[in-house]
Design a protein around this motif. Structure first.
Motif, PDB file in Angstrom:
ATOM      1  N   ARG A 139      12.363   4.663   3.574  1.00  0.00           N
ATOM      2  CA  ARG A 139      12.111   3.349   2.953  1.00  0.00           C
ATOM      3  C   ARG A 139      10.847   2.688   3.515  1.00  0.00           C
ATOM      4  N   LEU A 140       9.793   3.470   3.620  1.00  0.00           N
ATOM      5  CA  LEU A 140       8.531   2.936   4.113  1.00  0.00           C
ATOM      6  C   LEU A 140       7.826   2.152   3.016  1.00  0.00           C
ATOM      7  N   LYS A 141       7.052   1.171   3.421  1.00  0.00           N
ATOM      8  CA  LYS A 141       6.397   0.258   2.478  1.00  0.00           C
ATOM      9  C   LYS A 141       4.879   0.274   2.661  1.00  0.00           C
ATOM     10  N   ILE A 182      -0.034   3.513   4.906  1.00  0.00           N
ATOM     11  CA  ILE A 182       0.448   3.670   3.539  1.00  0.00           C
ATOM     12  C   ILE A 182      -0.233   2.637   2.639  1.00  0.00           C
ATOM     13  N   GLU A 183      -0.827   3.101   1.533  1.00  0.00           N
ATOM     14  CA  GLU A 183      -1.507   2.203   0.602  1.00  0.00           C
ATOM     15  C   GLU A 183      -0.708   1.977  -0.681  1.00  0.00           C
ATOM     16  N   LYS A 184       0.075   2.960  -1.093  1.00  0.00           N
ATOM     17  CA  LYS A 184       0.817   2.820  -2.344  1.00  0.00           C
ATOM     18  C   LYS A 184       2.054   3.696  -2.279  1.00  0.00           C
ATOM     19  N   VAL A 185       3.187   3.155  -2.755  1.00  0.00           N
ATOM     20  CA  VAL A 185       4.448   3.893  -2.736  1.00  0.00           C
ATOM     21  C   VAL A 185       5.092   3.837  -4.114  1.00  0.00           C
ATOM     22  N   SER A 186       5.439   4.996  -4.645  1.00  0.00           N
ATOM     23  CA  SER A 186       6.251   5.088  -5.852  1.00  0.00           C
ATOM     24  C   SER A 186       7.213   6.245  -5.670  1.00  0.00           C
TER      25      SER A 186
END
Length: 252
Positions: A31-33, A52-56
Motif C-alpha cells: 500500500r505504498l503511495k 514513487i511518482e505514480k501508483v495504479s
C-alpha cells in the motif's frame, strides 16, 4: 524503507515503470503511495534509492535518485544442491537458503525422491520458487538473486561439480566417522563450497559411492535425524558462521 526486487534495470535509467506482480505488491500488499521512498534491488547486486511518482493497479512509476553503495560479497560462494522434497518443505528450504546467502541452488531428484514433477509443470514450479527467492531477498536486504537450476538426476548433478579447489560435501545420516565440525576444523576455508542435502528417504549406497567417486566427502550433523529442510538450514547456518559473513557485526 520498503525494498523491492526488479530485474533488468538499465544503468542509465532515471525513471522506471513497474508492472505485473511487483506493481500489485506495491499497490495491494505494501500500500505504498506517491512520494514515498523505496529501495529497488536489481537482483545482480545493485540497489537504488527511489521515489514513487505514480501508483495504479497496473503500473507504478518511480524516479531513481541514486545508486546505493553495494553490500560486500560473502567471502564464500555456496552452492546448495537440494533434492526435491515435499512442497511446503521445498519452499522453506529455498527461502532460507536465499536468506542465508547461497550463490546458487541446484535441484536434483534421486532414487528415493518422493516429490515428482511432471515436465509440463516444471516451468510453473521454477517460477514459483524464483518468486520465493525474490521475496526472501526483499526480506533480508539482499540485492543479488541466487541462480536456480532446473532439477536433474542425482548422477548428473554430482558429475557436474567443478574439479578445481573447492569443498564438496554431502550430508548422510549413516556417516559414523566424519562430522561437519571435524571437516571445518581440519580444512582451511575454501572460497567455493558445494553442499548436497538429500530427499526424505536419504541416499542409496550406490548414490553414496557415485558421490564419493566425484570427490564428495560424506559427513554427519550428529546423532539426530533431521528433516531435509532442517538439515539444509543447519548446514548453511554453520558454514556461514564459521567461514562466511554470519558472524560479522552490523556494518562491517
Amino acid at each position: 524503507m520498503k525494498r523491492l526486487l526488479i530485474e533488468d534495470i538499465g544503468p542509465s535509467l532515471d525513471r522506471l515503470t513497474i508492472t505485473g506482480r511487483e506493481a500489485r505488491y506495491i499497490n495491494k500488499v505494501s500500500r505504498l503511495k506517491k512520494g514515498q521512498e523505496v529501495i529497488i534491488m536489481d537482483g545482480k547486486g545493485q540497489s537504488f534509492e527511489c521515489t514513487i511518482e505514480k501508483v495504479s493497479y497496473q503500473a507504478v512509476t518511480v524516479r531513481i535518485k541514486g545508486r546505493m553503495p553495494p553490500q560486500p560479497p560473502s567471502p564464500i560462494a555456496i552452492t546448495l544442491c537440494q533434492a526435491l522434497i515435499k512442497s511446503q518443505a521445498m519452499d522453506y528450504a529455498i527461502q532460507k537458503a536465499t536468506e542465508l546467502g547461497v550463490g546458487a541452488i541446484r535441484l536434483f531428484f534421486s532414487e528415493r525422491t518422493v516429490l515428482k514433477i511432471e515436465p509440463a509443470r516444471t516451468t510453473a514450479k521454477m517460477n514459483r520458487w524464483k518468486e520465493i527467492m525474490k521475496s526472501a531477498c526483499r526480506q533480508c536486504n539482499r540485492a543479488d538473486l541466487p541462480s536456480l537450476e532446473p532439477p536433474v538426476p542425482f548422477e548428473e548433478m554430482v558429475e557436474s561439480a567443478p574439479k578445481n579447489e573447492m569443498l564438496k560435501i554431502l550430508l548422510w545420516e549413516n556417516e559414523e566417522k566424519v562430522g561437519l565440525k571435524e571437516i571445518l576444523n581440519r580444512t582451511s576455508p575454501r572460497p567455493r563450497i558445494w553442499a548436497v542435502v538429500g530427499p526424505e528417504g536419504g541416499f542409496t549406497p550406490d548414490e553414496i559411492d557415485a558421490a564419493r567417486e566425484s570427490g564428495f566427502q560424506t559427513l554427519s550433523l550428529g546423532n539426530r535425524i533431521l528433516r531435509a529442510e532442517t538439515a539444509a538450514l543447519s548446514l548453511l547456518s554453520i558454514i556461514q558462521y564459521e567461514w562466511g559473513d554470519l558472524n560479522l557485526s552490523h556494518g562491517q
